[in-house]
Design a protein around this motif. Structure first.
Motif, PDB file in Angstrom:
ATOM      1  N   GLU A   1       0.818  -1.209   0.000  1.00  0.00           N
ATOM      2  CA  GLU A   1       0.000   0.000   0.000  1.00  0.00           C
ATOM      3  C   GLU A   1       0.852   1.258   0.000  1.00  0.00           C
ATOM      4  N   ALA A   2       2.070   1.151   0.541  1.00  0.00           N
ATOM      5  CA  ALA A   2       2.976   2.300   0.538  1.00  0.00           C
ATOM      6  C   ALA A   2       3.303   2.714  -0.890  1.00  0.00           C
ATOM      7  N   LYS A   3       3.488   1.736  -1.764  1.00  0.00           N
ATOM      8  CA  LYS A   3       3.798   2.031  -3.163  1.00  0.00           C
ATOM      9  C   LYS A   3       2.635   2.758  -3.831  1.00  0.00           C
ATOM     10  N   LEU A   4       1.416   2.325  -3.543  1.00  0.00           N
ATOM     11  CA  LEU A   4       0.242   2.957  -4.141  1.00  0.00           C
ATOM     12  C   LEU A   4       0.095   4.406  -3.680  1.00  0.00           C
ATOM     13  N   ILE A   5       0.303   4.629  -2.391  1.00  0.00           N
ATOM     14  CA  ILE A   5       0.191   5.992  -1.869  1.00  0.00           C
ATOM     15  C   ILE A   5       1.312   6.858  -2.419  1.00  0.00           C
ATOM     16  N   ASN A   6       2.501   6.291  -2.518  1.00  0.00           N
ATOM     17  CA  ASN A   6       3.633   7.029  -3.069  1.00  0.00           C
ATOM     18  C   ASN A   6       3.357   7.457  -4.508  1.00  0.00           C
ATOM     19  N   GLN A   7       2.796   6.565  -5.302  1.00  0.00           N
ATOM     20  CA  GLN A   7       2.447   6.893  -6.683  1.00  0.00           C
ATOM     21  C   GLN A   7       1.366   7.972  -6.732  1.00  0.00           C
TER      22      GLN A   7
ATOM     23  N   LYS B   1       3.932  -1.566   8.608  1.00  0.00           N
ATOM     24  CA  LYS B   1       4.675  -1.818   7.369  1.00  0.00           C
ATOM     25  C   LYS B   1       4.459  -0.735   6.311  1.00  0.00           C
ATOM     26  N   PRO B   2       3.211  -0.432   5.940  1.00  0.00           N
ATOM     27  CA  PRO B   2       3.043   0.585   4.890  1.00  0.00           C
ATOM     28  C   PRO B   2       3.445   1.985   5.338  1.00  0.00           C
ATOM     29  N   THR B   3       3.183   2.324   6.605  1.00  0.00           N
ATOM     30  CA  THR B   3       3.513   3.676   7.065  1.00  0.00           C
ATOM     31  C   THR B   3       5.019   3.876   7.091  1.00  0.00           C
ATOM     32  N   SER B   4       5.740   2.912   7.648  1.00  0.00           N
ATOM     33  CA  SER B   4       7.205   3.030   7.709  1.00  0.00           C
ATOM     34  C   SER B   4       7.810   3.104   6.314  1.00  0.00           C
ATOM     35  N   ARG B   5       7.310   2.264   5.424  1.00  0.00           N
ATOM     36  CA  ARG B   5       7.841   2.249   4.059  1.00  0.00           C
ATOM     37  C   ARG B   5       7.529   3.552   3.336  1.00  0.00           C
ATOM     38  N   LEU B   6       6.327   4.074   3.514  1.00  0.00           N
ATOM     39  CA  LEU B   6       5.952   5.331   2.871  1.00  0.00           C
ATOM     40  C   LEU B   6       6.853   6.465   3.333  1.00  0.00           C
ATOM     41  N   LEU B   7       7.147   6.512   4.610  1.00  0.00           N
ATOM     42  CA  LEU B   7       8.000   7.576   5.145  1.00  0.00           C
ATOM     43  C   LEU B   7       9.434   7.452   4.643  1.00  0.00           C
ATOM     44  N   GLN B   8       9.845   6.239   4.259  1.00  0.00           N
ATOM     45  CA  GLN B   8      11.153   6.044   3.642  1.00  0.00           C
ATOM     46  C   GLN B   8      11.142   6.523   2.189  1.00  0.00           C
ATOM     47  N   LEU B   9      10.041   6.254   1.495  1.00  0.00           N
ATOM     48  CA  LEU B   9       9.933   6.633   0.089  1.00  0.00           C
ATOM     49  C   LEU B   9       9.799   8.145  -0.081  1.00  0.00           C
ATOM     50  N   LYS B  10       9.109   8.770   0.854  1.00  0.00           N
ATOM     51  CA  LYS B  10       8.881  10.212   0.797  1.00  0.00           C
ATOM     52  C   LYS B  10       9.403  10.814   2.097  1.00  0.00           C
ATOM     53  N   PHE B  11      10.687  11.133   2.116  1.00  0.00           N
ATOM     54  CA  PHE B  11      11.304  11.599   3.354  1.00  0.00           C
ATOM     55  C   PHE B  11      10.741  12.939   3.813  1.00  0.00           C
ATOM     56  N   GLU B  12      10.080  13.683   2.903  1.00  0.00           N
ATOM     57  CA  GLU B  12       9.501  14.973   3.291  1.00  0.00           C
ATOM     58  C   GLU B  12       8.254  14.815   4.141  1.00  0.00           C
ATOM     59  N   LEU B  13       7.638  13.625   4.098  1.00  0.00           N
ATOM     60  CA  LEU B  13       6.392  13.398   4.811  1.00  0.00           C
ATOM     61  C   LEU B  13       6.618  13.277   6.313  1.00  0.00           C
ATOM     62  N   ARG B  14       5.590  13.613   7.061  1.00  0.00           N
ATOM     63  CA  ARG B  14       5.562  13.350   8.493  1.00  0.00           C
ATOM     64  C   ARG B  14       4.594  12.202   8.741  1.00  0.00           C
ATOM     65  N   GLY B  15       4.880  11.439   9.771  1.00  0.00           N
ATOM     66  CA  GLY B  15       3.986  10.360  10.136  1.00  0.00           C
ATOM     67  C   GLY B  15       4.502   9.629  11.357  1.00  0.00           C
ATOM     68  N   PHE B  16       3.744   8.633  11.780  1.00  0.00           N
ATOM     69  CA  PHE B  16       4.159   7.863  12.947  1.00  0.00           C
ATOM     70  C   PHE B  16       3.510   6.489  12.937  1.00  0.00           C
ATOM     71  N   THR B  17       4.125   5.599  13.670  1.00  0.00           N
ATOM     72  CA  THR B  17       3.575   4.273  13.939  1.00  0.00           C
ATOM     73  C   THR B  17       3.692   4.029  15.440  1.00  0.00           C
ATOM     74  N   ARG B  18       3.081   2.973  15.917  1.00  0.00           N
ATOM     75  CA  ARG B  18       3.232   2.624  17.331  1.00  0.00           C
ATOM     76  C   ARG B  18       4.708   2.429  17.669  1.00  0.00           C
TER      77      ARG B  18
END
Length: 318
Positions: free
Chosen positions: A174-180, A200-217
């Motif tokens: 899902e990280a790939k889909l959001i990134n696209q 998994k998707p949140t951590s990966r998305l934040l790696q793909l888009k380093f400008e993004l903010r986010g968090f996981t448990r």
């Protein structure tokens, strides 16, 4: 001599983390409206992973349903700085804004949300399953047809506002889909969209888009543990840099320098703080106008609320 040294060290630690000795940080309390303006519901015996809450709502006080254009508009009108929304990918590779994993409870459809097209989902009545009296009446049935929005529609309808986006799955794909999706959006969206949810998707998305903010448990836990270990020195660990930390109100006083100094330290490393309420099982909103006013005297982060219509105006005064 030994006790003098111990006392001196303890005094140094205390003074280094004494919040009352610091000025209130710049800025103002900001409000995050969880689910926008929505139908509140009983959380008694509600499992953390239970998807649908439409069949346990409180007697309705207004006509707004969560994750809709009208709900979001109303939340911002009440003074929300950020609105939390939920997304699912659809089979036609769009993103539906809807809370539940399945559509059975809240709508007149069946099956997993992500197993349908956006067109089909938008044909459903999303008010179909709401009841406050065990199914005797359904006050929103027939009033939610066509009210389920896409993520694109929300971003275009609210081009300047900020959103906290909940990724409802734990699939890394899902990280790939959001990134696209974000690749086709204006760069400004990278600054006004925050993400949280599945590890998994949140951590990966934040790696793909380093400008993004986010968090996981996991990221919140890591920051909290590292800060508790060394934050007393005044040093903010890397795990707490350029991120978002979510702190249950009951645990907040145990963070070094809470609230004034802690807030300033996080501001200095580019990190946002979200203060939430807490029950035994759930993270809840801070929904008391009195409590919001009290916190606003010293705290300069974000307050998570489940009742923006009650606390919005009051919080903006402080």
């Amino acid at each position: 001599m030994k006790w003098t040294i111990v006392f001196g060290v303890l005094l140094m630690v205390y003074l280094n983390n004494a919040s009352w000795l610091r000025d209130v940080p710049d800025g103002a309390v900001r409000l995050l409206a969880h689910r926008g303006v929505h139908q509140t519901y009983s959380k008694e015996n509600l499992d953390r992973h239970e998807g649908c809450t439409a069949d346990r709502i409180d007697p309705p006080q207004h006509a707004f349903l969560e994750n809709t254009i009208a709900s979001i508009h109303e939340a911002f009108a009440y003074g929300a700085d950020i609105v939390e929304i939920d997304i699912h990918p659809t089979i036609d590779e769009k993103f539906a804004v809807f809370h539940d994993w399945k559509i059975d409870c809240r709508t007149n459809g069946t099956g997993k949300t992500r197993d349908h097209s956006l067109t089909y989902l938008q044909s459903l009545d999303i008010g179909f399953g709401y009841t406050s009296d065990g199914g005797k009446t359904y006050p929103f049935r027939g009033k939610g047809v066509g009210k389920l929005p896409s993520l694109t529609e929300i971003l275009e309808r609210f081009p300047k506002q900020k959103f906290l986006v909940n990724i409802k799955s734990n699939s890394i794909s899902e990280a790939k889909l959001i990134n696209q999706f974000l690749d086709d959006r204006p760069n400004e969206d990278l600054r006004r969209l925050w993400f949280y949810g599945g590890q998994k998707p949140t951590s990966r998305l934040l790696q793909l888009k380093f400008e993004l903010r986010g968090f996981t448990r996991s990221s919140v836990k890591k920051c909290a543990i590292h800060y508790e270990l060394i934050g007393w020195t005044g040093y903010v660990p890397k795990a707490c840099h350029n991120t978002i930390v979510v702190i249950p109100e009951g645990y907040a006083p145990y963070f070094w320098g809470w609230p004034r100094l802690f807030t300033r330290r996080m501001q200095d490393v580019g990190t946002e703080i979200i203060l939430v309420g807490q029950t035994e099982v759930h993270l809840d909103g801070i929904d008391s106008p009195k409590r919001v006013a009290e916190l606003g005297k010293d705290y300069r982060g974000i307050l998570w609320t489940d009742n923006i219509e009650q606390v919005g105006t009051k919080a903006k005064v402080n």
